[in-house]
Design a protein around this motif. Sequence first.
Motif, short mmCIF file in Angstrom:
data_model
loop_
_atom_site.label_atom_id
_atom_site.label_comp_id
_atom_site.label_asym_id
_atom_site.label_seq_id
_atom_site.Cartn_x
_atom_site.Cartn_y
_atom_site.Cartn_z
N LEU A 112 1.42 6.43 -6.66
CA LEU A 112 0.20 7.17 -7.42
C LEU A 112 0.04 8.71 -7.19
O LEU A 112 -0.13 9.46 -8.06
CB LEU A 112 -1.10 6.53 -6.80
CG LEU A 112 -2.18 6.64 -7.47
CD1 LEU A 112 -2.11 5.64 -8.85
CD2 LEU A 112 -3.44 5.93 -7.11
N LEU A 113 0.37 9.00 -5.83
CA LEU A 113 0.19 10.51 -5.45
C LEU A 113 1.22 11.25 -5.65
O LEU A 113 1.28 12.50 -5.96
CB LEU A 113 -0.33 10.51 -4.11
CG LEU A 113 -0.91 12.04 -3.71
CD1 LEU A 113 -1.97 12.24 -4.47
CD2 LEU A 113 -1.13 12.15 -2.35
N PHE A 159 0.74 -1.30 0.09
CA PHE A 159 -0.06 0.18 0.17
C PHE A 159 0.85 1.32 -0.05
O PHE A 159 0.68 2.30 -0.70
CB PHE A 159 -0.93 0.13 1.21
CG PHE A 159 -1.74 1.10 1.10
CD1 PHE A 159 -2.84 1.25 0.18
CD2 PHE A 159 -1.63 2.19 2.18
CE1 PHE A 159 -3.63 2.47 0.36
CE2 PHE A 159 -2.66 3.08 2.34
CZ PHE A 159 -3.44 3.56 1.09
N THR A 160 1.99 1.35 0.87
CA THR A 160 2.80 2.30 0.97
C THR A 160 3.25 2.69 -0.47
O THR A 160 3.16 3.80 -1.08
CB THR A 160 3.94 2.00 1.63
OG1 THR A 160 3.46 1.70 3.12
CG2 THR A 160 5.01 3.43 1.83
N TYR A 205 0.61 3.99 -2.90
CA TYR A 205 0.03 5.22 -2.91
C TYR A 205 1.26 6.27 -3.07
O TYR A 205 0.76 7.19 -3.43
CB TYR A 205 -0.68 5.36 -1.21
CG TYR A 205 -1.13 6.65 -1.00
CD1 TYR A 205 -2.16 7.19 -1.74
CD2 TYR A 205 -0.73 7.43 -0.06
CE1 TYR A 205 -2.94 8.26 -1.38
CE2 TYR A 205 -1.43 8.86 0.45
CZ TYR A 205 -2.53 8.84 -0.36
OH TYR A 205 -3.17 10.30 -0.06
N PHE A 226 -2.34 5.76 4.75
CA PHE A 226 -0.86 5.56 4.28
C PHE A 226 0.17 5.54 5.26
O PHE A 226 1.08 5.03 5.33
CB PHE A 226 -0.78 6.83 3.09
CG PHE A 226 0.85 7.05 3.08
CD1 PHE A 226 1.60 6.08 2.01
CD2 PHE A 226 1.36 8.11 3.61
CE1 PHE A 226 2.62 6.02 2.17
CE2 PHE A 226 3.09 8.16 3.26
CZ PHE A 226 3.65 7.16 2.38
N PHE A 286 1.01 15.07 2.51
CA PHE A 286 1.23 13.67 2.45
C PHE A 286 2.18 13.10 3.48
O PHE A 286 1.86 11.91 4.17
CB PHE A 286 2.08 13.29 0.94
CG PHE A 286 2.36 11.97 0.73
CD1 PHE A 286 1.35 11.09 0.12
CD2 PHE A 286 3.69 11.71 0.80
CE1 PHE A 286 1.93 9.65 0.00
CE2 PHE A 286 4.17 10.43 0.69
CZ PHE A 286 3.17 9.31 0.01
N SER A 307 -8.78 14.29 2.20
CA SER A 307 -7.33 13.85 2.10
C SER A 307 -6.62 13.56 3.63
O SER A 307 -5.73 12.59 3.57
CB SER A 307 -6.67 15.06 1.79
OG SER A 307 -6.88 16.27 2.42
N ILE A 358 -7.35 9.62 4.05
CA ILE A 358 -6.26 8.66 3.26
C ILE A 358 -4.70 8.72 3.58
O ILE A 358 -4.05 7.75 3.51
CB ILE A 358 -6.70 9.15 1.64
CG1 ILE A 358 -7.87 9.17 1.25
CG2 ILE A 358 -5.84 8.27 0.65
CD1 ILE A 358 -8.18 9.70 -0.14
N ASN A 359 -4.38 9.92 3.83
CA ASN A 359 -3.14 10.08 4.37
C ASN A 359 -2.77 9.30 5.65
O ASN A 359 -1.68 9.14 5.97
CB ASN A 359 -2.57 11.45 4.36
CG ASN A 359 -2.33 12.04 3.31
OD1 ASN A 359 -2.01 11.51 2.19
ND2 ASN A 359 -2.37 13.55 2.77
#
Lengths: 279, 382, 293
Positions: free
Chosen positions: A28-29, A21-22, A25, C91, C166, C84, C87-88
């Motif tokens: 992707l971002l 996932f790391t 993501y 992550f 992020f 956001s 989601i962050n």
Amino acid sequence: MKGSKRKSRRVLPGFGLSMGFTIFYLGLLVLIPLSAVFIKTSGLSWGEFWETVTAPRVLASYKISFLTAFFAALVNLVFGLLVAWVLVRYQFPGKRLVDSLVDLPFALPTAVAGIALTAIYAPNGWIGKFLEPLGIKVAFSPIGITIALIFIGLPFVVRTVQPVLQDLEKDTEEAAAMLGAYRARTFRSVILPELIPPLLTGFAMAFARGIGEYGSVVFISGNMPMKTEIAPLLIMTKLEQYDYMGATAIAAVMLVLSFLLLLLINYLQWRAGRRVIAE
Amino acid sequence: MRQDLLKTLRGVFTMKTMISARLTLLLLAVVLVVSACGGGGGNTETGGTSGGNTETTTTPNNGEAKTDPPKPVELLNVSYDPTRELYVEFNEAFAKHWKEETGQTVTINQSHGGSGKQGRSVIDGLKADVVTLALGYDIDAITEPGLIEPDWQSQFENNSSPYTSTIVFLVRSGNPKGIKDWDDLIKPDVEVITPNPKTSGGARWNYLAAWGYALKHNNNDEAKAEEFVSALFKNVPVLDSGARGSTTTFVERKIGDVLLAWENEALLSLDEFGEGEFEIVTPSLSILAEPPVAIVDKVVDDRGTREVAEAYLQYLYTEEGQDIAGKHYYRPTLPAIAEKYKDQYEQIELLTINDDFGGWQTAQEKHFSDGGTFDKIYIPGS
Amino acid sequence: MAGVVTAHLSRDPELRPRHRNEPRWVQWLLIGLALLFMLLIVALPLVSIFIEAFKRGVDVYVASITESDALSALRLTLLAAVISVPINTLFGIAAAWAISKFRFRGKQFLVTLIDLPFAVSPVIAGLIFVLLFGAQGFFGPWLDDRNIQIIFALPGIVLATAFVTFPFVARELIPLMQAQGPHEEEAAVTLGAKGWQIFWRVTLPNIKWGLLYGMILCNARAMGEFGAVSVVSGHIRGQTNTLPLHVEILYNEYQFSASFAVASLLVLLAVFTLIMKSFIEWKSHRETAKEAH
């Protein structure tokens, strides 16, 4: 230590999922979008690229961005340490308030900060009007840019130094004092060496953040080509002239520079971490 | 949908939900789903009809449609900075007119910013039905990816410029530096405020007006004109990125002796900041600034809004539209209305972009592109 | 970057014998200097915002922040943050788990990549999404055929916000979880606990304050982002304007009081965030203190 960690790869579950996932993501971002800059830039020939990123006006803007960010980080290094020191070691009224004010630049929208700082430091502002007769021009000069960047970078230095200082408070200094070292010497030979790694990190972070800052600077800088025009503004300017290639070329240079700077920060931290373990 | 989101939002801020980790995760899932829907919702909103033959989709006022009130329609007008107040009033007037005419409700959304930035946004996919920008060059830029037909300037009267303006000087009360004309601006003790011609449409008009004046007074000697604008910009202490930024610098920060401004902006400043503080000085020669309008062909065809978009721009040329333009200190082009507002403006000799500068493409190339005459002011020898 | 967001507890200084402290006058000199610096750089701008905001009276203030464009900007700002931040957060948890509980090659490099958005200029952060999803961008024509709008609509604003914020949660959790090490989780495994069980029962209680703190910083930054969002927003009044952009618009309309009023609203959001932060610090400090006894 090493052994247990190696073993843990087998013992603990979730490496695949979390790592997957790391990377997903992150890719992707961050990575795919950032690579767009380089793909777009590759539309330029090497000669064109070089010409764009070394044009006198562009070089001047790098210089302004880097110098003001450097000086701002330097000021923050000194005063950030001072603020952290005072907050950790002394008692005074309003201490909690000052402590939470430190985080404010972090949460305040940069444009608001820029407008407010300009209003204060302009020649007819609260502070600007006292500096004007002295011949000091703050707003619309590199000093103004530096002040905006000091504002932006302050939390980074204070918040990296503060926890370290707190730890020191308890052990190292106590030992030194017991050994009868003088205050000045305690600071120089015991406290300062311990503070150098976090100070460097804080400095580098404030510096990295300052180079890219846009919102707060455009209001206070005056935007004079060759004098107070920062690199991110030049990217905006190029965009508004429909010059995408030029904008992405400058962006690519800035990206590489900030990446190198970050690598350096992390390397410094890693070294500092190792030194602590070695001791 | 919004209700749900607000609820989730409140959830995020309550400590209890935060602490209970399971709930947090559940919340994440909900938000993810909601955001996915939200994205989808946004598309239908801005997208309108998708693909296919769009010409026939909406015909609001003909034939049997009269019995049912036609569906409400939305327009997006992407414009430059100083037209905010003008279009707030004009949009209201047009919506009323359109409702009376067709029974259809029209909502006009506005977006304002620097002219170049706005042009770029439209190129990058901002779904503007009409653009009303500071100069033709920015609309020309939008024709390049094929969003607007290249012959846009002949679509409406007067080069598609329903109202015009010019460049004047705003000075401090009493005109302490005695500024009368362009050559007063290059005196060493005069500070001039203008935005950056690279980013501001208005500033390009400023620059060209100065250039035109210098040419005229030096027997068309270009080297002299270059010297003149160079001397002028040596007197500029702050180059804001847009017209509004410059006005703020001059008016609020009290920097500079003279502001080069759109005539309509200068007159508006007198209104906003008090007549006693500033005066308008009209130079002997200036430039006819024609802020043009255009339909974004690709967008109106995709969305089926061509008819209402055309009516919208056309309405700028009617008596009511012209009157509103005049009220906001633009120079109306309709003779009857122009007569009504004639005392508002000084009559001055005006250069035009097409006759005196060979059109925007040529002017842009020569003066404002990288390495043009403007760059030479700051980087000698480039 | 590690450490910037680590919970820093401003506890009272340990009581020291007086002779080991700096002389009184040195203390006051240093405190004075620090306060002067904070006043000039942080406090004055803050005060000026509120003074300007209330210059035309409370009525104008209330009117400016309850006006419909301001409210829709507020809604959009909160919405972008609400999407956001979670989601962050997901992550951040995943990245911290992978980085702190396992050994692998290139860890330092991965950490640097995670930090990258932090050092990227906001202008570039906006630009990259225009390059990707703009009508002239790499995916532009494909999206346009399907009538999907990313730039100049909510998705673009969310993307830019998520990009800028992020690293925050990850950067908060990584040092924390690294310091804790994998021992407790390993012990749980030997006791027969399964994957998610370990996370819920062992890891999460250990990191919950740090996690919350990271989320709060992330949220503060998300609500205040200006540069990146400005590039991708399109500035449509009442539709794609966030609060920071609305401040700029009002400012450009010479509505200085209204502009500062909306700005003060953002300050209040920030202050609220910071109060939450102080509360968390106090609470987590109390918990550690309790455990110590």
